[in-house]
Write an enzyme that holds these catalytic residues in place. Sequence first.
Site, PDB file in Angstrom:
ATOM      1  N   ILE A 157      45.598  37.397  53.596  1.00 21.70           N
ATOM      2  CA  ILE A 157      46.620  37.921  55.037  1.00 21.70           C
ATOM      3  C   ILE A 157      47.835  36.392  55.265  1.00 21.70           C
ATOM      4  O   ILE A 157      48.697  36.261  55.677  1.00 21.70           O
ATOM      5  CB  ILE A 157      46.632  38.875  55.803  1.00 21.70           C
ATOM      6  CG1 ILE A 157      46.042  40.279  55.141  1.00 21.70           C
ATOM      7  CG2 ILE A 157      47.924  39.230  56.768  1.00 21.70           C
ATOM      8  CD1 ILE A 157      46.153  40.705  56.231  1.00 21.70           C
ATOM      9  N   ARG A 237      44.103  41.802  65.773  1.00 27.93           N
ATOM     10  CA  ARG A 237      42.959  42.965  66.982  1.00 27.93           C
ATOM     11  C   ARG A 237      43.726  42.724  68.523  1.00 27.93           C
ATOM     12  O   ARG A 237      43.701  41.877  68.297  1.00 27.93           O
ATOM     13  CB  ARG A 237      42.258  42.626  66.187  1.00 27.93           C
ATOM     14  CG  ARG A 237      41.210  42.725  65.232  1.00 27.93           C
ATOM     15  CD  ARG A 237      40.934  44.935  65.088  1.00 27.93           C
ATOM     16  NE  ARG A 237      40.174  45.062  64.138  1.00 27.93           N
ATOM     17  CZ  ARG A 237      40.926  45.250  62.941  1.00 27.93           C
ATOM     18  NH1 ARG A 237      42.109  45.231  62.735  1.00 27.93           N
ATOM     19  NH2 ARG A 237      39.910  46.201  62.401  1.00 27.93           N
ATOM     20  N   GLU A 266      44.325  51.687  71.966  1.00 30.43           N
ATOM     21  CA  GLU A 266      44.859  52.418  71.754  1.00 30.43           C
ATOM     22  C   GLU A 266      44.282  53.336  71.328  1.00 30.43           C
ATOM     23  O   GLU A 266      42.973  54.217  71.500  1.00 30.43           O
ATOM     24  CB  GLU A 266      44.881  51.800  69.790  1.00 30.43           C
ATOM     25  CG  GLU A 266      45.027  50.012  70.044  1.00 30.43           C
ATOM     26  CD  GLU A 266      45.569  49.224  68.058  1.00 30.43           C
ATOM     27  OE1 GLU A 266      44.749  50.120  66.962  1.00 30.43           O
ATOM     28  OE2 GLU A 266      45.776  48.288  68.315  1.00 30.43           O
ATOM     29  N   HIS A 285      49.765  50.371  65.778  1.00 27.99           N
ATOM     30  CA  HIS A 285      49.145  49.530  64.223  1.00 27.99           C
ATOM     31  C   HIS A 285      49.158  50.163  63.413  1.00 27.99           C
ATOM     32  O   HIS A 285      48.493  50.825  62.506  1.00 27.99           O
ATOM     33  CB  HIS A 285      47.899  50.113  64.989  1.00 27.99           C
ATOM     34  CG  HIS A 285      47.005  49.550  64.653  1.00 27.99           C
ATOM     35  ND1 HIS A 285      45.377  49.512  65.162  1.00 27.99           N
ATOM     36  CD2 HIS A 285      46.922  48.482  62.893  1.00 27.99           C
ATOM     37  CE1 HIS A 285      44.427  48.148  64.320  1.00 27.99           C
ATOM     38  NE2 HIS A 285      45.020  48.213  63.267  1.00 27.99           N
TER      39      HIS A 285
END
Length: 335
Positions: A157, A237, A266, A285
Site C-alpha cells: 500500500i 491501525r 472502534e 474504517h
Amino acid sequence: MSYKYKVMMTDYAWPSVEPERKVLEEIGAELIVAESGTEEEFIDLASEVDGILTCWLHVTTAVVEAAQQCKVIGRCGIGLDNIDVETATALGMVVTNVPAYCIDEVSDHTMALLLSCARKISLLDRTVKSGSWTRDVGPSMRRIRGQKLGIIGFGKIGRAIVPKAKAFGLEVLIYSPRATEQIAAEHGVTLVKIPELLAESDFITIHAPLNPETQDLLNAEAFRRMKPTAYVLNTSRGGIIDTGALYDALTTGEIAGAGLDVLAEEPPQPDEPLLGLENAVVTPHAAFISEESTYDLEVTAAAEVARVLTGQMPESVVNPEVLSSPILRATALAQ
C-alpha cells in the site's frame, strides 16, 4: 450434504458469506458462522473445526488453544494484530492473510484524506452547510505541489501511494526498517530515519502493522518533532497513534490536522474528544471498501484456508517457520 471439514468464521463486514461458503463447499467444508462474536462462543466452536476465518474479532490465545484439530487460521485482510500468531505457530497451525487486499482502495482513501486536509474540503463543506459562506476557517492552505509526504511503512500500500502522490507534485520520503536504498531508488523516493521523516514531512501517512514496535509510534515526542503545519494520516491501525497525544497536538497547534480512518477504539465512544475537532477528518474504517475489493477478499481468504485443508501450499503464509515444525498439523504441506 456430508462435509469432510468444518471452518469457523468469527465475523465479517460484508452483506453475506456466500462467496466464502461456495469456495469451501467445493472442497467439502462446512462454513460455521459465529453468532455472538464472544470469546466463549469461539472457544466452544473451535474445538471441532479444521480451520478458522476471521475479519476483525480476536482469535485469542484461549481460542487458538481450544482449536485442537485446527490446521489453519485465515485472516480476511492484511493485518494480524487480532490473531495470536505466536501460539498458533507453537501449536503447528498455518496462519494466512491476503497481502494484496484493497491496495487501490486504501491508497486512494489516503490521498482523499490528504486532499481533504490540505484543501479543507470537509471543514469548508460543514461551514457552508451551517449557513456561513466563508473561507476564513481552519489553518491556512498551501500549494500541494512541492510539499513532502512521509510514508511510514513501505509495503504494497505504501508503494501504491507513491505514483498518486507524485501526480500531485509531492516529494516522497519513506521510513521502513525493511526498506533499502535500492528499493527507494526503484520507486524514486528518499529513504530516511524516523526523526528526519517527522521533522521534514508536510504530510505523514501510516502504512505499518500494529505490533509492540509500532504501538503508539506517533506519541507526544513524535508530534513535537513535526512541523506546526504538518498533517497526520492513518489508514492502518489506530493503536499506532497515541490518541491522547494526538488530541493535545491538534488542540495546541503543535500540528495542523489529522485525517483518520482508524482509531484505537472502534467504534469510538460518543464523547471521543477527537470527534469534536474541526481539524480532524474521521471516517469509519472504510478505506478498504469497494465492491470489487470485498469480493476478492472473501474468495481469496477462503481459498487460502481451502488450500491448506486439501494439502496445498497457500499463497501467503505469515508464519513460514511453522512449515518446518515437527508438529505441523497440515502435514502434507511439509512435503
